[in-house]
Design a protein around this motif. Structure first.
Motif, PDB file in Angstrom:
ATOM      1  N   MET A  80       0.814  -1.222   0.000  1.00 39.19           N
ATOM      2  CA  MET A  80       0.000   0.000   0.000  1.00 39.19           C
ATOM      3  C   MET A  80       0.834   1.250   0.000  1.00 39.19           C
ATOM      4  O   MET A  80       0.502   2.236  -0.643  1.00 39.19           O
ATOM      5  N   GLU A 104      -0.848   8.446   0.028  1.00 41.15           N
ATOM      6  CA  GLU A 104      -0.831   6.996   0.188  1.00 41.15           C
ATOM      7  C   GLU A 104      -0.238   6.626   1.530  1.00 41.15           C
ATOM      8  O   GLU A 104      -0.736   5.734   2.222  1.00 41.15           O
ATOM      9  N   THR A 124      -2.129   4.710   4.476  1.00 40.06           N
ATOM     10  CA  THR A 124      -1.522   3.495   5.009  1.00 40.06           C
ATOM     11  C   THR A 124      -1.426   3.565   6.526  1.00 40.06           C
ATOM     12  O   THR A 124      -1.698   2.595   7.227  1.00 40.06           O
ATOM     13  N   TYR A 178      -4.857   3.071   7.985  1.00 42.13           N
ATOM     14  CA  TYR A 178      -5.212   1.668   7.832  1.00 42.13           C
ATOM     15  C   TYR A 178      -4.462   0.820   8.848  1.00 42.13           C
ATOM     16  O   TYR A 178      -5.039  -0.067   9.491  1.00 42.13           O
ATOM     17  N   MET A 202      -5.791   5.887  -1.511  1.00 42.22           N
ATOM     18  CA  MET A 202      -4.870   4.828  -1.881  1.00 42.22           C
ATOM     19  C   MET A 202      -4.688   4.769  -3.386  1.00 42.22           C
ATOM     20  O   MET A 202      -5.405   5.392  -4.143  1.00 42.22           O
ATOM     21  N   SER A 228      -3.906  -1.033  -4.422  1.00 42.38           N
ATOM     22  CA  SER A 228      -4.145  -1.399  -3.030  1.00 42.38           C
ATOM     23  C   SER A 228      -5.632  -1.340  -2.711  1.00 42.38           C
ATOM     24  O   SER A 228      -6.083  -1.997  -1.771  1.00 42.38           O
TER      25      SER A 228
END
Lengths: 340, 436
Positions: free
Chosen positions: A49, A56, A60, A63, A118, A122
């Protein structure tokens, strides 16, 4: 896609790690191996990712935090079952952790904000591959009584959020995030029936989503505004072709996506009739934004935005992929269904 | 199931019809109209078509996917007729497309006709639903791609949301039927008594889907919008074939679920008749020719729905007649509206006055199709309306009044179209400009 995978050894390694984690969880014998597989696969996805841009990295990070919280809750519940503490509460804890991991209703907030920043690759990983292990656990939990009722309510509300949240969204990635929220509910309910049915659902959904996302990615379309950049003849007809994916994900009949809906209904009508009714009502609402995807992508061919002298019909690989994924399987599956 | 004798009759009728079809396909713009007016009027031809299939004994089941009876045979004929008619009438769009993107109208038409052809001959619930919905997407595509104004996006959205939203409950019911019966085959339901197993509540979502498709007043909003925004060929197919999918589905469902005339059905009947009356009133207030025709087809379709719901075999026959006659007649009216648009550049009634002065032969066609649509005696509409009214009367004498009023408002419609023939100052202007 394959090119991307093999571009560097590390990304190849981490994609292997992702798949390996899934197998570890699905083939393992203990709850700890499920947890470990979850973590290993998550690790691989995390590296895949984190791309070049700041957005991004940020998504990430979000996440990572969410997933770590949920997998530690999962570990806690596993430990409490093993150790014999809070045995009555631990299923609730486990279900909560899985709901966080899947992004189902009370914990759905991370999905659009993570997915909208993203890369497209991903997005596929998060919306399809990462669903496998939590839903594997769900299908083996054998939920009953109040817990099942709780999960059903969460799923219905989540389907509602997935349907209503996508209205008026102009970014394709957040639209796909909402669509993945609503498809996750279908998947979870299918997995209550059996895991193989879920795998069939997931693989068809995966290929549809993969086709849409890879076409959008190769044409560098991220928002509706990017559609203005479509200038050449070939890319126009290609965007017209990939607009079918929108209606296919919505589950309109001539397309493959309708098979998903039909499959879901046939499997879960007897056990969860109320859930089926709710999901279908919400899928009518979500049809609105799928129609938006359809009309936005085919808008040039519809309104004749450009003048050019002759137009050769361009059968690029994207177009072929769209036709193969969307139209042919739906028809064949229906002919087969007609026998029964 | 089907005897060789009947096949011979079948072939002979097609031997008659095919030259006419070819003729109408390759002939000039209006000479095919005469054939279709004849078709509207010919009770004899209808009887021939029905008899050629051996009236109510025709039952063809070549495999598990296909089941054809006389009704579906008739509807196949209608689909092919409307397809040929719409190709013949959209010669202008085919030969001289406005934009580069408006090419390929014929392929769009074929894409609409294909699922309709398959829909009328399927033998199971699931293919039935599949093709019922399949016809929606090409129609949407037709409206969006070949329509004229930017508002067509909204019209397409209305079309999609109304019909898809109403047919998802239908899907649910059909899956329920499939799971209970264990098979989705029509012939199994026809031969067994499984139709009696279901509660009458099952009919609510099923009827809703077909009522939206027909459309009944109250669910009709998508139809005038779609007609106004669709290109000529699209609205011809929409009026000619796609509305009949609803009627055909209604007949199939009521036959297979073994529905009887109950008090709820009576309530529905009265609501539908009232809706038909209202929509014929509304059609008298429109000024766009296309939406007048659209609203009048709403009221015709409500008559069809009532006659099918009344559960009399004769009324069902009349409903089928009405579907066939309306399916031939209203596409022709749309074609005439499009050619009125060609000379006046407007679909407004007031801009289209005084056709009689300029184009007497053309206005004769207008007159004849309006007359056929409001069921004047030689037409099939007349036959079907007489039978229909007499059978609806026998379920409740009260229904006579609104039905009579409905006829009155068809007369009103005629009056509105008669305004075409009034003189207007524009004619003189037109004469000066064009040098006639």
């Amino acid at each position: 896609m394959v090119f991307f995978m093999f571009r560097s050894y590390t990304s190849f390694l981490f994609s292997v790690l992702t798949v390996f984690g899934v197998f570890l969880a699905l083939e393992g014998e203990s709850m700890f191996s499920v947890w470990m597989g979850m973590e290993v696969s998550f690790l691989g996805v995390l590296f895949l990712m984190s791309g070049e841009t700041e957005e991004e990295v940020e998504s990430t990070m979000k996440y990572f935090i969410i997933q770590v919280i949920s997998s530690h809750l999962f570990l806690l519940s596993v430990l409490s079952i093993v150790g014999g503490w809070w045995v009555l509460e631990s299923p609730y804890l486990m279900v909560t952790s899985l709901l966080i991991k899947l992004g189902v209703f009370p914990f759905h907030f991370w999905v659009p904000s993570v997915v909208s920043q993203m890369s497209y690759f991903s997005l596929i990983l998060v919306s399809a591959v990462q669903k496998m292990i939590p839903i594997w656990v769900f299908s083996n939990l054998n939920l009953q009584g109040g817990l099942l009722w709780l999960v059903q309510v969460a799923l219905v509300l989540s389907a509602f959020v997935g349907a209503v949240g996508g209205l008026g969204v102009l970014h394709f990635r957040s639209l796909l995030a909402y669509s993945s929220i609503s498809h996750t509910c279908f998947m979870v309910v299918t997995s209550f029936h059996c895991f193989k049915a879920f795998l069939i659902y997931l693989s068809i959904y995966f290929f549809l989503n993969l086709g849409l996302v890879s076409s959008l990615w190769s044409m560098k379309i991220y928002t509706v505004g990017d559609l203005q950049k479509i200038s050449s003849i070939s890319s126009e007809s290609v965007s017209q072709a990939i607009s079918f994916y929108g209606l296919s994900l919505a589950g309109m009949p001539p397309f493959t996506g309708f098979f998903l809906k039909f499959f879901f209904l046939v499997l879960s009508w007897e056990k969860f009739p109320l859930l089926c009714v709710c999901f279908l009502v919400f899928s009518v609402i979500s049809l609105y934004y799928y129609f938006f995807i359809f009309s936005a992508l085919s808008v040039f061919s519809l309104f004749g935005g450009m003048n050019f002298r002759f137009k050769s019909f361009y059968w690029g690989w994207i177009f072929t992929l769209s036709v193969i994924f969307n139209i042919i399987p739906g028809f064949l599956l229906f002919l087969i269904m007609g026998i029964f | 199931m089907v005897k060789g004798d009947e096949w011979m009759r079948f072939l002979s009728v097609w031997f008659f019809i095919t030259p006419f079809l070819l003729l109408s396909c390759y002939s000039v713009y209006f000479s095919s109209m005469g054939f279709f007016w004849g078709l509207c009027c010919s009770f004899v031809l209808f009887i021939l078509l029905v008899m050629s299939s051996g009236m109510s004994f025709f039952f063809l089941i070549p495999n598990s996917w296909v089941m054809m009876d006389d009704l579906s045979f008739l509807m196949e004929v209608l689909v092919l007729l409307v397809f040929v008619l719409s190709v013949a009438c959209s010669v202008k769009d085919l030969s001289f497309p406005l934009k580069e993107t408006s090419k390929g109208l014929d392929s769009g038409l074929a894409l609409i006709s294909l699922p309709c052809v398959l829909f009328f001959c399927v033998g199971g619930w699931m293919p039935f639903y599949f093709f019922f919905e399949f016809s929606l997407i090409p129609t949407l595509w037709m409206i969006l791609k070949w329509g004229y104004q930017p508002e067509r996006l909204q019209a397409g959205m209305f079309l999609l949301m109304y019909t898809a939203g109403a047919s998802l409950p239908l899907l649910m019911c059909l899956v329920f039927v499939l799971l209970v019966v264990g098979s989705d085959s029509f012939i199994l339901m026809e031969l067994s008594d499984t139709g009696y197993w279901f509660s009458r509540w099952l009919l609510v979502p099923v009827l809703l889907a077909f009522f939206v498709k027909l459309p009944i007043y109250g669910f009709h909003v998508w139809l005038p919008k779609a007609h106004v925004e669709a290109p000529l060929a699209g609205s011809m197919v929409l009026a000619g074939v796609l509305l009949k999918l609803g009627g055909f589905g209604l007949i199939r469902v009521l036959g297979l679920l073994k529905v009887i005339l109950s008090e709820e059905a009576l309530l529905l009947c009265s609501l539908i008749i009232w809706g038909g009356l209202l929509s014929s009133l509304i059609s008298a207030t429109q000024h766009d020719i296309k939406s007048i025709i659209a609203y009048s087809s709403v009221s015709h379709m409500s008559l069809v729905a009532v006659s099918i719901l009344s559960c009399y075999p004769l009324a069902k026959l009349a409903g089928v007649c009405m579907m066939f006659a309306h399916g031939v007649c209203s596409p022709c009216m749309f074609a005439l509206a499009a050619s009125s648009y060609d000379w006046s550049q407007s679909r407004s009634i007031s801009m289209n006055k005084s056709i009689l002065r300029l184009f007497p032969w053309f206005s004769f066609y207008w007159f004849s199709f309006i007359v056929a649509n409001m069921s004047c005696p030689p037409s099939l509409n007349f036959f079907s309306e007489v039978v229909m009214f007499s059978s609806i009367k026998s379920i409740g004498f009260v229904f006579i009044l609104p039905l009579g009023l409905l006829c009155e408002f068809y007369l009103c419609l005629l009056y509105f179209f008669m305004r075409f023939f009034e003189p207007w100052w524009g004619v003189i202007f037109f004469k000066i400009v064009s040098g006639y």
